[in-house]
Design an enzyme around this catalytic site. Structure first.
Site, mmCIF file in Angstrom:
data_model
loop_
_atom_site.group_PDB
_atom_site.id
_atom_site.type_symbol
_atom_site.label_atom_id
_atom_site.label_comp_id
_atom_site.label_asym_id
_atom_site.label_seq_id
_atom_site.Cartn_x
_atom_site.Cartn_y
_atom_site.Cartn_z
ATOM 1 N N CYS A 46 0.833 -1.208 0.000
ATOM 2 C CA CYS A 46 0.000 0.000 0.000
ATOM 3 C C CYS A 46 0.866 1.255 0.000
ATOM 4 C CB CYS A 46 -0.915 -0.002 1.225
ATOM 5 S SG CYS A 46 -2.056 1.385 1.270
ATOM 6 N N ARG B 129 -12.726 0.211 -4.476
ATOM 7 C CA ARG B 129 -12.171 0.225 -3.124
ATOM 8 C C ARG B 129 -11.778 1.646 -2.701
ATOM 9 N NH1 ARG B 129 -7.732 -0.516 0.324
ATOM 10 N NH2 ARG B 129 -8.164 -2.125 1.889
#
Length: 502
Positions: A319, A418
């Site tokens: 991430c 998302r």
């Protein structure tokens, strides 16, 4: 003026557990890792508990039906990724729910006109030496024969040899009918000294394979996570865009629990999604929400009706949300604050909402730290992506085996839902990377080793259950110097490998 927090945020790597008194009864074999998955009222039990405090991340490179079955065998639960068509996701959920323990859908299949080269390539990919030969090369095609390592010798055969020329044909095989029970199948295997038994329908189509090795494995899974009908339990990810169509399909497929997959959960979109589920299904359908990193985010989702709440923004190994957007919080600080908010909510309302630490786990002991800080379970991505059962390719890169692993915010996944904030239906910029992770073998072996460490550490803290750990644990911040001291130092290492898990 903007609000400033007085203290810097911290990661798990900045904490250690201080040992507590351990009685003679406090041994790893006596430790229970059972933990609630969804909310419950004081004096009651959670409608869903898991036997290992580990769930797999809602990611293309992690959670498909194969990994879900493997993790359920170990007592955890997977959330099948939602960045695919509704039909495809529902089919994955259904395959988990329809899976019969011991009856395996063949994942190594060829056509009779394929070659020895195809067999060797398939073996390299799956690691399985038993290959079904079907008319159309599918898992449910008409069975024509079986190929095992005893049917060929690479050193003496041309790799262009057709499979039909060296397979063991159907007429020489012992097979079971569609009504064969697992007990009967195992009796046939043992009585005839077989390694596998194909199960066929009335028309000769392959339904399942039963393997000798799976008999002992099934007996070795006392913690497997089963529903009331003795089926493996499975979760599924949903988004805040197509939930009106996706949720009914997933429920019809048999999903035991849902979870909203979002990089940031403190939003009206999540409240709308939860409201849709409550309006249409009441409290019968369980849904987790998140992710949040502070008490305000927790309270918002608790009031919205979430059954569990995920913590963590930007801490995952793939991430780059913090790098790209400058939002997030150190995972340890986030877990500690949200756990305090969860406990305050429980005192106020009598409703306990489990919290999940999602991201920031680098070493096995970080799982124990997360539990001690108040998390009821952890969500892992990289950890599970390393295993045989994850859906990605196993590759040899520079002499070492690796598996592919990519983020949902990467260009490869393009899971714009998302990161949706109500704008256009696309991914405006990347919040994840495409990468490799070191191959780590079977999920069972990896999870067993990890949970052995968790149990041992809990005993060092005088705890036999996760609630006891949360009550009795003593934690200390560590300095940069003590972090160095904590590893091997002032020696020449023979082997510098480290067990990094996520």
């Amino acid at each position: 003026m903007a609000q400033f927090f007085k203290e810097p945020c911290h990661t798990f790597n900045e904490y250690l557990l201080v040992p507590g008194y351990s009685s003679a009864k406090c041994i790893p074999s006596e430790v229970s890792l059972k933990t609630p998955l969804v909310k419950f009222k004081k004096g009651e039990e959670s409608p869903i508990s898991i036997n290992a405090p580990m769930v797999s991340a809602i990611m293309q490179s992690v959670s498909d039906d194969k990994l879900a079955i493997a993790l359920a065998k170990e007592g955890g639960i997977s959330f099948i990724y939602g960045s695919q068509s509704i039909e495809s996701q529902a089919q994955m959920v259904a395959r988990v729910k329809n899976y019969k323990a011991g009856f395996v859908i063949s994942d190594s299949n060829v056509k009779p006109d394929d070659t020895l080269s195809d067999i060797l390539e398939l073996k390299e990919k799956t690691g399985h030496s038993t290959v079904a030969v079907t008319e159309d090369g599918t898992a449910n095609g008409k069975l024509l024969g079986i190929v095992t390592g005893r049917d060929y010798r690479v050193s003496r055969m041309d790799t262009a040899t057709k499979v039909r020329d060296f397979m063991t044909p159907l007429e020489k095989l012992i097979v079971g009918s569609k009504d064969t029970s697992l007990k009967t199948a195992n009796d046939i295997i043992w009585d005839n000294k077989l390694n596998s038994l194909p199960i066929l329908d009335d028309d000769g189509h392959l339904m399942y394979m039963v393997f000798r090795k799976d008999y002992s494995e099934h007996k070795a899974n006392p913690n497997e996570l089963l529903d009331k009908n003795k089926r493996y339990m499975v979760g599924a990810g949903i988004n805040t865009r197509d939930y009106a169509e996706r949720v009914p399909a997933l429920i019809a497929a048999g999903a035991d629990v849902l979870c909203i997959d979002s990089s940031e959960g403190y939003s009206e979109w999540q409240a709308r999604t939860i409201k849709f589920i409550r309006d249409n299904y009441g409290n019968d359908v369980k849904v987790g929400a998140g992710n949040v990193v502070d008490k305000d985010g927790f309270r918002f989702l608790a009031d919205a009706g979430a059954d569990f709440i995920k913590i963590g923004i930007g801490g995952g190994s793939i991430c780059i949300t913090r790098e790209q957007k400058g939002i997030g919080r150190g995972q340890a600080t986030a877990v500690i604050e949200v756990a305090e908010a969860r406990d305050a909510y429980y005192r106020e309302t009598g409703v306990y909402i489990p919290i999940c630490s999602d991201g920031g786990i680098v070493f096995d002991y970080h799982i124990t730290l997360a539990l001690a800080m108040g998390a009821d379970f952890v969500m892992l991505g990289r950890y599970f992506a390393r295993f045989d059962e994850s859906p990605t390719n196993k590759l040899n890169v520079n002499g070492s085996y690796v598996k592919e692993y990519w983020g949902e915010g990467s260009n490869r996944a393009r899971n714009w839902q998302r990161y949706d904030m109500g704008g256009s239906s696309k991914l405006s910029f990347e919040e994840g990377v495409d990468s490799y992770v070191p191959y780590a073998g079977s999920l069972k072996d990896g999870v067993t080793a990890t949970l052995n460490k968790v149990r041992s550490t809990m005993c060092n803290c005088g705890a036999l259950t996760i609630p006891e750990l949360q009550k009795n644990a003593k934690l200390t911040l560590v300095s940069a110097t003590s972090i160095v001291e904590g590893g091997a130092h002032d020696v020449i290492l023979k082997d510098s490998s480290r067990n990094i898990v996520k």
